[in-house]
Scaffold this motif. Structure first.
Motif, PDB file in Angstrom:
ATOM      1  N   ALA A 167       0.834  -1.212   0.000  1.00 26.56           N
ATOM      2  CA  ALA A 167       0.000   0.000   0.000  1.00 26.56           C
ATOM      3  C   ALA A 167       0.864   1.257   0.000  1.00 26.56           C
ATOM      4  N   LEU A 168       1.997   1.206   0.687  1.00 21.42           N
ATOM      5  CA  LEU A 168       2.929   2.333   0.671  1.00 21.42           C
ATOM      6  C   LEU A 168       3.489   2.545  -0.726  1.00 21.42           C
ATOM      7  N   ARG A 169       3.900   1.476  -1.389  1.00 24.06           N
ATOM      8  CA  ARG A 169       4.445   1.599  -2.751  1.00 24.06           C
ATOM      9  C   ARG A 169       3.399   2.118  -3.726  1.00 24.06           C
ATOM     10  N   ALA A 170       2.138   1.738  -3.505  1.00 19.09           N
ATOM     11  CA  ALA A 170       1.066   2.146  -4.422  1.00 19.09           C
ATOM     12  C   ALA A 170       0.557   3.554  -4.140  1.00 19.09           C
ATOM     13  N   GLY A 171       1.111   4.213  -3.130  1.00 17.08           N
ATOM     14  CA  GLY A 171       0.671   5.567  -2.816  1.00 17.08           C
ATOM     15  C   GLY A 171      -0.583   5.634  -1.981  1.00 17.08           C
ATOM     16  N   GLN A 172      -1.008   4.505  -1.390  1.00 13.10           N
ATOM     17  CA  GLN A 172      -2.202   4.492  -0.555  1.00 13.10           C
ATOM     18  C   GLN A 172      -1.880   4.778   0.909  1.00 13.10           C
ATOM     19  N   LEU A 173      -0.615   4.693   1.285  1.00 12.97           N
ATOM     20  CA  LEU A 173      -0.137   5.086   2.603  1.00 12.97           C
ATOM     21  C   LEU A 173       1.072   5.991   2.420  1.00 12.97           C
ATOM     22  N   ASP A 174       1.308   6.851   3.406  1.00 17.11           N
ATOM     23  CA  ASP A 174       2.451   7.768   3.338  1.00 17.11           C
ATOM     24  C   ASP A 174       3.630   7.297   4.187  1.00 17.11           C
ATOM     25  N   ALA A 175       3.354   6.531   5.229  1.00 17.19           N
ATOM     26  CA  ALA A 175       4.407   6.019   6.106  1.00 17.19           C
ATOM     27  C   ALA A 175       3.906   4.756   6.778  1.00 17.19           C
ATOM     28  N   VAL A 176       4.822   3.843   7.044  1.00 18.32           N
ATOM     29  CA  VAL A 176       4.480   2.578   7.691  1.00 18.32           C
ATOM     30  C   VAL A 176       5.466   2.321   8.822  1.00 18.32           C
ATOM     31  N   ILE A 177       4.936   2.007   9.994  1.00 12.04           N
ATOM     32  CA  ILE A 177       5.778   1.575  11.108  1.00 12.04           C
ATOM     33  C   ILE A 177       5.682   0.055  11.166  1.00 12.04           C
ATOM     34  N   LEU A 178       6.805  -0.597  10.953  1.00 16.78           N
ATOM     35  CA  LEU A 178       6.821  -2.052  10.864  1.00 16.78           C
ATOM     36  C   LEU A 178       7.777  -2.636  11.895  1.00 16.78           C
ATOM     37  N   GLU A 179       7.705  -3.955  12.036  1.00 14.94           N
ATOM     38  CA  GLU A 179       8.631  -4.663  12.906  1.00 14.94           C
ATOM     39  C   GLU A 179       9.469  -5.613  12.080  1.00 14.94           C
ATOM     40  N   SER A 180      10.720  -5.804  12.507  1.00 16.33           N
ATOM     41  CA  SER A 180      11.627  -6.714  11.824  1.00 16.33           C
ATOM     42  C   SER A 180      12.402  -7.486  12.884  1.00 16.33           C
ATOM     43  N   TRP A 181      12.171  -8.784  12.943  1.00 19.22           N
ATOM     44  CA  TRP A 181      12.823  -9.627  13.937  1.00 19.22           C
ATOM     45  C   TRP A 181      14.227  -9.990  13.456  1.00 19.22           C
ATOM     46  N   THR A 182      15.168 -10.048  14.383  1.00 17.04           N
ATOM     47  CA  THR A 182      16.557 -10.319  14.024  1.00 17.04           C
ATOM     48  C   THR A 182      16.685 -11.613  13.233  1.00 17.04           C
ATOM     49  N   HIS A 183      15.956 -12.647  13.650  1.00 17.47           N
ATOM     50  CA  HIS A 183      16.043 -13.940  12.973  1.00 17.47           C
ATOM     51  C   HIS A 183      14.990 -14.093  11.878  1.00 17.47           C
ATOM     52  N   TRP A 184      14.125 -13.096  11.707  1.00 21.04           N
ATOM     53  CA  TRP A 184      13.082 -13.121  10.668  1.00 21.04           C
ATOM     54  C   TRP A 184      12.905 -11.687  10.146  1.00 21.04           C
ATOM     55  N   PRO A 185      13.862 -11.195   9.356  1.00 26.18           N
ATOM     56  CA  PRO A 185      13.814  -9.790   8.920  1.00 26.18           C
ATOM     57  C   PRO A 185      12.618  -9.510   8.020  1.00 26.18           C
ATOM     58  N   ALA A 186      12.094  -8.302   8.129  1.00 29.23           N
ATOM     59  CA  ALA A 186      10.991  -7.887   7.258  1.00 29.23           C
ATOM     60  C   ALA A 186      11.481  -7.821   5.811  1.00 29.23           C
ATOM     61  N   ARG A 187      10.622  -8.221   4.891  1.00 29.14           N
ATOM     62  CA  ARG A 187      10.955  -8.170   3.466  1.00 29.14           C
ATOM     63  C   ARG A 187      10.509  -6.811   2.912  1.00 29.14           C
ATOM     64  N   VAL A 188      11.475  -5.928   2.729  1.00 29.20           N
ATOM     65  CA  VAL A 188      11.189  -4.565   2.279  1.00 29.20           C
ATOM     66  C   VAL A 188      11.437  -4.490   0.775  1.00 29.20           C
ATOM     67  N   PRO A 189      10.411  -4.177  -0.022  1.00 31.77           N
ATOM     68  CA  PRO A 189      10.582  -4.143  -1.483  1.00 31.77           C
ATOM     69  C   PRO A 189      11.417  -2.951  -1.924  1.00 31.77           C
ATOM     70  N   PRO A 190      11.915  -2.983  -3.157  1.00 28.06           N
ATOM     71  CA  PRO A 190      12.692  -1.850  -3.688  1.00 28.06           C
ATOM     72  C   PRO A 190      11.868  -0.565  -3.689  1.00 28.06           C
ATOM     73  N   GLY A 191      12.567   0.549  -3.568  1.00 24.89           N
ATOM     74  CA  GLY A 191      11.906   1.844  -3.610  1.00 24.89           C
ATOM     75  C   GLY A 191      11.455   2.358  -2.263  1.00 24.89           C
ATOM     76  N   ILE A 192      11.728   1.614  -1.199  1.00 24.22           N
ATOM     77  CA  ILE A 192      11.308   2.008   0.145  1.00 24.22           C
ATOM     78  C   ILE A 192      12.531   2.120   1.043  1.00 24.22           C
ATOM     79  N   ARG A 193      12.611   3.200   1.810  1.00 23.34           N
ATOM     80  CA  ARG A 193      13.687   3.356   2.785  1.00 23.34           C
ATOM     81  C   ARG A 193      13.135   3.098   4.181  1.00 23.34           C
ATOM     82  N   THR A 194      13.947   2.537   5.035  1.00 19.68           N
ATOM     83  CA  THR A 194      13.555   2.299   6.422  1.00 19.68           C
ATOM     84  C   THR A 194      14.494   3.036   7.365  1.00 19.68           C
TER      85      THR A 194
END
Length: 307
Positions: free
Chosen positions: A139-166
């Protein structure tokens, strides 16, 4: 072509394609269900194509609908970039600020930040929804959200697609939550390899916390992870723990304030997650920049210590 596709009509169609039902699309767009249906009927008449077909209580896209949905998604991204460009030129912190967040961060971090921003910028109109990164990042990539607060576990990192900065906000331990009568309640720490017989409360399958829990336990010798309670809200998980029904792995942020009847035990080796703020890499609108800056100011100003 003897017709003109209007953006309002396409925007309604895109919402139906995303949410899978007229009702959900109407709620997301803040219009009536009959209004959504009217737009769809007119769009199918104008294009002379069946775009949707019934699927139980919802709808699904036909082949023509999928083709159109792909084009509309691209159009939405272009429109969002145009809005960003104009807002950047004006430098105005006003209008909608659409935020998606995992529930634990939403409860603990976002209200204080939005209170500060709306007091400073009266024309700012925040919109917030909770969810998981797997739904919110597209939804962020499609322009439907402006910002996302996500979680990323050390042993299970979040899959962040291209074009997004964290941007990392907080790194914290996860704690084992057990009932006060549980055999592990008196221990200061517990080996993950000793948790093979536990019954678990966890977030629903497909969510990052659920997958992180399952992969963590499997990597420490639990071949059959027994999850009986699938609950997205950590506070409800803790109530199940307090009732002696389950054990849960809960981030520190979500474990406090600790309810009665629950003991929090450190894990060995430590289990950690990072809470991060995701935005598009392209130029951000002033409301987004203001939100990012205020989130960082709040974290560095003591919010993380309070958590």
């Amino acid at each position: 072509m003897n017709y003109v596709l209007t953006w309002d009509r396409l925007r309604v169609f895109a919402a139906v394609a995303q949410y899978g039902s007229v009702r959900a699309a109407a709620e997301a767009l803040h219009i009536t269900g009959p209004g959504v249906s009217q737009h769809l009927r007119k769009l199918e008449k104008e294009t002379d194509c069946q775009l949707l077909e019934r699927d139980g209580r919802g709808v699904r896209l036909t082949h023509a609908g999928r083709v159109l949905a792909d084009s509309v998604q691209e159009m939405g991204a272009v429109a969002a970039r145009a809005e960003l460009d104009l807002a950047s030129i004006r430098g105005l912190i006003a209008g909608p600020l659409r935020i998606g967040a995992v529930a634990s961060a939403l409860r603990s971090m976002v209200p204080q930040v939005l209170q500060t921003l709306t007091e400073q910028h009266e024309r700012l109109k925040p919109e917030v929804r909770d969810g998981e990164a797997v739904q919110m990042l597209p939804a962020l990539r499609a322009g439907q959200l402006d910002a996302v607060i996500l979680e990323s576990w050390t042993h299970w990192p979040a899959r962040v697609p291209p074009g997004i900065r964290t941007t990392s906000l907080i790194q914290e331990d996860a704690l084992l939550a057990v009932g006060e009568r549980h055999p592990l309640a008196a221990q200061e720490s517990v080996q993950l390899a000793d948790l093979r017989e536990e019954v678990w409360a966890s977030c629903p399958p497909g969510s990052d916390p659920h997958e992180a829990l399952v992969q963590l336990l499997r990597s420490h010798g639990t071949t059959d992870v027994e999850v009986r309670y699938w609950v997205a809200d950590y506070a409800t998980q803790l109530q199940l723990v307090a009732a002696g029904l389950a054990t849960a792995l809960v981030p520190r942020m979500a474990a406090l304030p600790k309810p009665g009847g629950v003991r929090l035990v450190r894990c060995t080796p430590a289990v950690t997650r990072t809470v991060a703020l995701a935005t598009l890499q392209q130029a951000e609108a002033p409301p987004v920049r203001a939100f990012v800056a205020e989130m960082l100011r709040a974290v560095h100003g003591g919010m993380s210590r309070a958590l």
